[in-house]
Design a protein around this motif. Structure first.
Motif, short mmCIF file in Angstrom:
data_model
loop_
_atom_site.label_atom_id
_atom_site.label_comp_id
_atom_site.label_asym_id
_atom_site.label_seq_id
_atom_site.Cartn_x
_atom_site.Cartn_y
_atom_site.Cartn_z
N SER A 23 0.83 -1.20 0.00
CA SER A 23 0.00 0.00 0.00
C SER A 23 0.86 1.25 0.00
CB SER A 23 -0.92 0.01 1.22
OG SER A 23 -0.16 0.27 2.40
N THR A 24 0.24 2.39 -0.17
CA THR A 24 0.95 3.65 -0.07
C THR A 24 1.59 3.78 1.31
OG1 THR A 24 0.72 6.04 -0.41
CG2 THR A 24 -1.08 4.95 0.75
N ALA A 25 2.78 4.36 1.36
CA ALA A 25 3.53 4.60 2.59
C ALA A 25 4.03 3.32 3.27
CB ALA A 25 2.70 5.41 3.59
N SER A 26 4.10 2.23 2.54
CA SER A 26 4.57 0.97 3.13
C SER A 26 6.07 0.76 3.00
CB SER A 26 3.82 -0.21 2.52
OG SER A 26 4.08 -0.31 1.13
N ILE A 249 -5.03 11.42 -4.91
CA ILE A 249 -5.54 11.33 -3.54
C ILE A 249 -5.15 12.58 -2.76
CG2 ILE A 249 -5.44 10.00 -1.40
CD1 ILE A 249 -6.77 8.53 -3.72
N GLY A 250 -6.14 13.26 -2.20
CA GLY A 250 -5.90 14.36 -1.29
C GLY A 250 -5.74 15.73 -1.91
N ILE A 251 -5.63 15.83 -3.22
CA ILE A 251 -5.35 17.13 -3.82
C ILE A 251 -6.49 18.12 -3.63
CG2 ILE A 251 -6.19 16.47 -6.13
CD1 ILE A 251 -3.91 18.24 -7.25
N THR A 273 -7.19 11.06 6.04
CA THR A 273 -8.27 10.07 6.00
C THR A 273 -8.43 9.49 4.60
OG1 THR A 273 -9.47 11.20 7.77
CG2 THR A 273 -10.74 9.69 6.38
N GLU A 274 -8.39 10.36 3.60
CA GLU A 274 -8.53 9.91 2.22
C GLU A 274 -7.36 9.01 1.82
OE1 GLU A 274 -9.08 11.86 -2.25
OE2 GLU A 274 -9.08 13.16 -0.48
N THR A 275 -6.16 9.36 2.27
CA THR A 275 -4.99 8.55 1.95
C THR A 275 -5.08 7.18 2.60
OG1 THR A 275 -3.65 10.58 1.81
CG2 THR A 275 -2.47 8.49 1.94
N TRP A 276 -5.54 7.13 3.86
CA TRP A 276 -5.68 5.85 4.53
C TRP A 276 -6.74 4.98 3.84
CZ3 TRP A 276 -4.43 1.69 6.64
CH2 TRP A 276 -5.37 0.83 7.22
N HIS A 277 -7.85 5.58 3.44
CA HIS A 277 -8.89 4.81 2.76
C HIS A 277 -8.35 4.21 1.45
CE1 HIS A 277 -12.42 7.02 4.92
NE2 HIS A 277 -11.88 6.06 5.65
N TYR A 278 -7.50 4.98 0.78
CA TYR A 278 -6.86 4.46 -0.44
C TYR A 278 -5.93 3.29 -0.10
CZ TYR A 278 -3.74 4.29 -4.49
OH TYR A 278 -2.99 3.87 -5.56
#
Length: 299
Positions: A23-26, A249-251, A273-278
């Motif tokens: 996932s993102t940020a992993s 995401i998030g823009i 929140t949006e980034t985590w949902h992604y």
């Protein structure tokens, strides 16, 4: 980081290929960088947003310093213009790059969070003919009383059942396929798939982290991006509904803060929140479709 991975046995196989997903940020990019340094590798981007120019901080692209130290390809290489690139165009580039790596003695390392790209690269795609890109008005020229989704139900009911009616991009794609080929998308998808890198020895690594770990890493990355100039990057970027990065995401959360439509704290909370949902959607997808040879658990 660093992770202690011994890939010597993988390198002894014919045409080795490392594939890193998560996932993102992993921490995918950091691991790819480490492997590339240790094993003379070339990092190949498999993130559908990081290929576009315009928002390197928001899309978490590797820094210029990292790109100078290790070869990175397919990053920041496509203008942010509608309608964007199709997965087949990306696959064509990757196949060429992987071949060049093997003939030149480099280890190809495909890394990214766009699960469908990785799946299509390994499992193959159905043989689609050339498809003309069309606008909604062109597709509904003779059916002005219908919505795009209603038109899809009419010409391709099988795909209509698979595609949520809120997913305008996939609906548009399915209608373009029908308009260009006079056959529904579902017809082409049922044809035998063409595989692209079946001759390679795949070694797939998955970066796994519990919810709290990924959320903390998302927050940390956001703070770092802000320090590096994220807000300035966003202010210089013009939202154009049809362009690929305008759906990043998030823009919109950050743009609304810059337009004085919400507070910084509200925009920040919305962004995280949006980034985590992604990330959560990515985790669900990889759990279902990505079979890893090696799982790294983040702490």
């Amino acid at each position: 980081m660093p992770y202690h991975l011994n890939l010597e046995a993988v390198l002894e196989m014919p045409c080795p290929l490392i594939c890193i997903a998560g996932s993102t940020a992993s921490g995918k990019s950091a691991l790819a960088f480490q492997i590339a340094q240790q094993y003379n590798g070339v990092i190949i981007n498999a993130d559908s947003q990081q290929m576009y120019q315009g928002l390197p901080l928001l899309t978490a692209q590797p820094s210029l310093k990292e790109r100078k130290e290790v070869s990175h390809t397919l990053y920041d290489c496509v203008p942010n213009e509608a309608p964007g690139r199709h997965v087949m165009e990306w696959i064509d580039d990757v196949v060429i790059l992987v071949h060049r790596c093997h003939t030149s003695g480099y280890l190809p390392i495909v890394v990214g969070g766009t699960g469908f790209y990785l799946y299509a690269l390994e499992e193959g795609l159905s043989p689609f003919p050339a498809v003309k890109r069309m606008t909604p008005s062109e597709l509904l020229e003779h059916s002005t009383d219908q919505s795009l989704y209603e038109r899809l139900i009419q010409v391709d009911p099988v795909s209509a059942k698979r595609i949520p009616k809120e997913d305008k991009q996939r609906i548009l794609r399915a209608l373009c396929v029908y308009s260009s080929t006079q056959a529904p998308l579902s017809y082409w998808q049922e044809m035998p798939k063409i595989k692209f890198l079946s001759h390679c020895f795949w070694h797939k690594i998955y970066m796994h982290g519990e919810k709290s770990v990924i959320q903390h890493r998302i927050q940390t990355r956001f703070k770092q991006a802000c320090f590096q100039g994220l807000c300035d990057e966003i202010s210089k970027f013009s939202l154009t509904p049809a362009s690929p990065l305008s759906r990043s995401i998030g823009i919109k959360s950050l743009k609304s803060w810059q337009n004085d439509e919400r507070s910084w704290q509200d925009a920040k909370t919305s962004f995280l929140t949006e980034t985590w949902h992604y990330a959560k959607r990515q985790r669900t997808w990889f759990k279902r479709y990505f079979t890893a040879d090696h799982i790294i658990t983040l702490e």
